[in-house]
Write a protein that holds these residues in place. Structure first.
Motif, mmCIF file in Angstrom:
data_model
loop_
_atom_site.group_PDB
_atom_site.id
_atom_site.type_symbol
_atom_site.label_atom_id
_atom_site.label_comp_id
_atom_site.label_asym_id
_atom_site.label_seq_id
_atom_site.Cartn_x
_atom_site.Cartn_y
_atom_site.Cartn_z
ATOM 1 N N GLU A 67 -83.357 -65.154 27.107
ATOM 2 C CA GLU A 67 -82.217 -64.373 27.257
ATOM 3 C C GLU A 67 -80.735 -64.872 27.243
ATOM 4 O O GLU A 67 -80.027 -64.514 26.555
ATOM 5 C CB GLU A 67 -82.410 -63.273 28.245
ATOM 6 C CG GLU A 67 -83.758 -62.241 27.832
ATOM 7 C CD GLU A 67 -85.004 -62.756 28.354
ATOM 8 O OE1 GLU A 67 -85.087 -64.064 28.951
ATOM 9 O OE2 GLU A 67 -85.976 -62.534 27.856
ATOM 10 N N ALA A 103 -77.955 -64.628 24.463
ATOM 11 C CA ALA A 103 -76.997 -63.712 25.020
ATOM 12 C C ALA A 103 -75.371 -64.119 24.293
ATOM 13 O O ALA A 103 -75.147 -65.399 24.386
ATOM 14 C CB ALA A 103 -76.614 -63.787 26.531
ATOM 15 N N ASP A 146 -71.201 -60.734 29.944
ATOM 16 C CA ASP A 146 -71.910 -59.961 30.843
ATOM 17 C C ASP A 146 -73.476 -60.049 30.841
ATOM 18 O O ASP A 146 -74.185 -59.856 31.675
ATOM 19 C CB ASP A 146 -71.368 -58.418 30.871
ATOM 20 C CG ASP A 146 -71.394 -57.707 29.551
ATOM 21 O OD1 ASP A 146 -71.391 -58.450 28.501
ATOM 22 O OD2 ASP A 146 -71.622 -56.552 29.569
ATOM 23 N N TYR A 147 -73.611 -59.875 29.350
ATOM 24 C CA TYR A 147 -75.157 -60.352 29.267
ATOM 25 C C TYR A 147 -75.581 -61.646 29.615
ATOM 26 O O TYR A 147 -76.882 -61.907 30.089
ATOM 27 C CB TYR A 147 -75.557 -60.269 27.806
ATOM 28 C CG TYR A 147 -75.309 -58.807 26.942
ATOM 29 C CD1 TYR A 147 -75.906 -57.787 27.926
ATOM 30 C CD2 TYR A 147 -74.415 -58.363 26.458
ATOM 31 C CE1 TYR A 147 -75.780 -56.437 27.262
ATOM 32 C CE2 TYR A 147 -74.409 -57.265 25.573
ATOM 33 C CZ TYR A 147 -75.070 -56.382 26.122
ATOM 34 O OH TYR A 147 -74.817 -54.965 25.725
ATOM 35 N N LYS A 148 -75.066 -62.579 29.545
ATOM 36 C CA LYS A 148 -75.083 -64.077 30.165
ATOM 37 C C LYS A 148 -75.045 -64.002 31.782
ATOM 38 O O LYS A 148 -76.154 -64.677 32.165
ATOM 39 C CB LYS A 148 -74.125 -65.088 29.669
ATOM 40 C CG LYS A 148 -74.031 -65.357 28.359
ATOM 41 C CD LYS A 148 -73.035 -66.332 27.883
ATOM 42 C CE LYS A 148 -72.759 -66.388 26.490
ATOM 43 N NZ LYS A 148 -71.852 -67.684 26.158
ATOM 44 N N VAL A 149 -74.405 -63.199 32.233
ATOM 45 C CA VAL A 149 -74.442 -63.323 33.819
ATOM 46 C C VAL A 149 -75.609 -62.461 34.241
ATOM 47 O O VAL A 149 -76.389 -62.896 35.064
ATOM 48 C CB VAL A 149 -73.149 -62.485 34.295
ATOM 49 C CG1 VAL A 149 -73.260 -62.421 35.657
ATOM 50 C CG2 VAL A 149 -71.840 -63.319 33.978
ATOM 51 N N LYS A 150 -76.032 -61.425 33.618
ATOM 52 C CA LYS A 150 -77.051 -60.687 33.907
ATOM 53 C C LYS A 150 -78.597 -61.444 33.599
ATOM 54 O O LYS A 150 -79.170 -61.498 34.395
ATOM 55 C CB LYS A 150 -77.137 -59.313 32.815
ATOM 56 C CG LYS A 150 -78.427 -58.584 32.948
ATOM 57 C CD LYS A 150 -78.521 -57.758 34.114
ATOM 58 C CE LYS A 150 -79.631 -56.754 34.178
ATOM 59 N NZ LYS A 150 -81.180 -57.328 34.660
ATOM 60 N N ALA A 151 -78.500 -62.219 32.703
ATOM 61 C CA ALA A 151 -79.488 -63.095 32.489
ATOM 62 C C ALA A 151 -79.799 -64.121 33.525
ATOM 63 O O ALA A 151 -80.906 -64.372 34.128
ATOM 64 C CB ALA A 151 -79.344 -63.725 30.979
ATOM 65 N N THR A 198 -78.711 -63.754 36.711
ATOM 66 C CA THR A 198 -79.016 -62.975 37.778
ATOM 67 C C THR A 198 -80.452 -62.682 37.549
ATOM 68 O O THR A 198 -81.292 -62.738 38.838
ATOM 69 C CB THR A 198 -78.161 -61.607 37.931
ATOM 70 O OG1 THR A 198 -76.905 -62.134 37.694
ATOM 71 C CG2 THR A 198 -78.735 -60.749 39.122
ATOM 72 N N ASP A 199 -81.133 -62.270 36.581
ATOM 73 C CA ASP A 199 -82.513 -62.003 36.252
ATOM 74 C C ASP A 199 -83.338 -63.259 36.659
ATOM 75 O O ASP A 199 -84.374 -62.965 37.339
ATOM 76 C CB ASP A 199 -82.905 -61.616 35.009
ATOM 77 C CG ASP A 199 -82.435 -60.143 34.923
ATOM 78 O OD1 ASP A 199 -81.979 -59.477 35.948
ATOM 79 O OD2 ASP A 199 -82.162 -59.822 33.680
ATOM 80 N N GLU A 233 -83.301 -63.926 40.710
ATOM 81 C CA GLU A 233 -84.307 -62.631 41.159
ATOM 82 C C GLU A 233 -85.691 -63.151 40.995
ATOM 83 O O GLU A 233 -86.473 -62.887 41.794
ATOM 84 C CB GLU A 233 -83.960 -61.407 40.485
ATOM 85 C CG GLU A 233 -82.758 -60.893 41.169
ATOM 86 C CD GLU A 233 -82.480 -59.439 40.446
ATOM 87 O OE1 GLU A 233 -83.042 -58.888 39.522
ATOM 88 O OE2 GLU A 233 -81.304 -58.868 40.871
#
Length: 166
Positions: A100, A104, A108-113, A115-116, A119
């Motif tokens: 991902e 990306a 914002d998609y890179k940061v979300k990836a 973060t995932d 997690e």
């Protein structure tokens, strides 16, 4: 060269195992992986590259440090970062972290990836064992980086010679 390479206004930073400080008092640690204690106390290195909103192809020492320091890493970098690392033969641990982040396009998609990824790693019961299992791959990354450095230094020398700069 001896490392760290001292700069004109550096002062010894004993907390950072020889980190260099410039005149503005911000750490300027470009020649070491930093504090050995801190380095050995983490699993994942999250790299925030200098430029991550373009299609340029710019990789700095920030991406090289986790390779040299033998740690898994993810890079918040430009669109070509992962393809350059692939070309150099660097394992980017897609089997652990997915694709991902590499795919990306928007920040914002890179940061979300990222973060995932964090997690998911937080649910891992034994990061020490996982890190140990990755040792052969991490060692191969160091070897691949060494080969990429040699190849790129030949390209730079050739470019300088062609342009009669040396």
């Amino acid at each position: 060269y001896d490392t760290p390479i001292p700069l004109k206004y550096d002062i010894k930073d004993t907390l950072g195992d020889g980190c260099a400080y410039g005149s503005n008092s911000f750490s300027n640690n470009i020649t070491s992986i930093g504090s050995e204690k801190n380095w050995n106390n983490h699993f994942l290195n999250i790299v925030t590259e200098t430029d991550f909103n373009t299609d340029s192809s710019f990789i700095t020492e920030k991406t090289l440090k986790p390779i040299i320091g033998r740690r898994p890493f993810v890079v918040l970098g430009d669109a070509k970062t992962y393809s350059i690392l692939d070309k150099w033969g660097i394992d980017t641990f897609d089997d652990l972290f997915g694709r991902e982040l590499r795919n990306a396009k928007k920040l914002d998609y890179k940061v979300k990836a990222i973060t995932d990824i964090i997690e998911n790693l937080s649910k891992e019961n034994s990061l020490d064992k996982l890190l140990l299992s990755l040792k052969p791959r991490l060692e191969e990354n160091v070897k691949a980086l060494g080969e990429a450095i040699i190849e790129n230094s030949y390209k730079i020398d050739n470019l300088l010679r062609v342009n009669k700069l040396i």
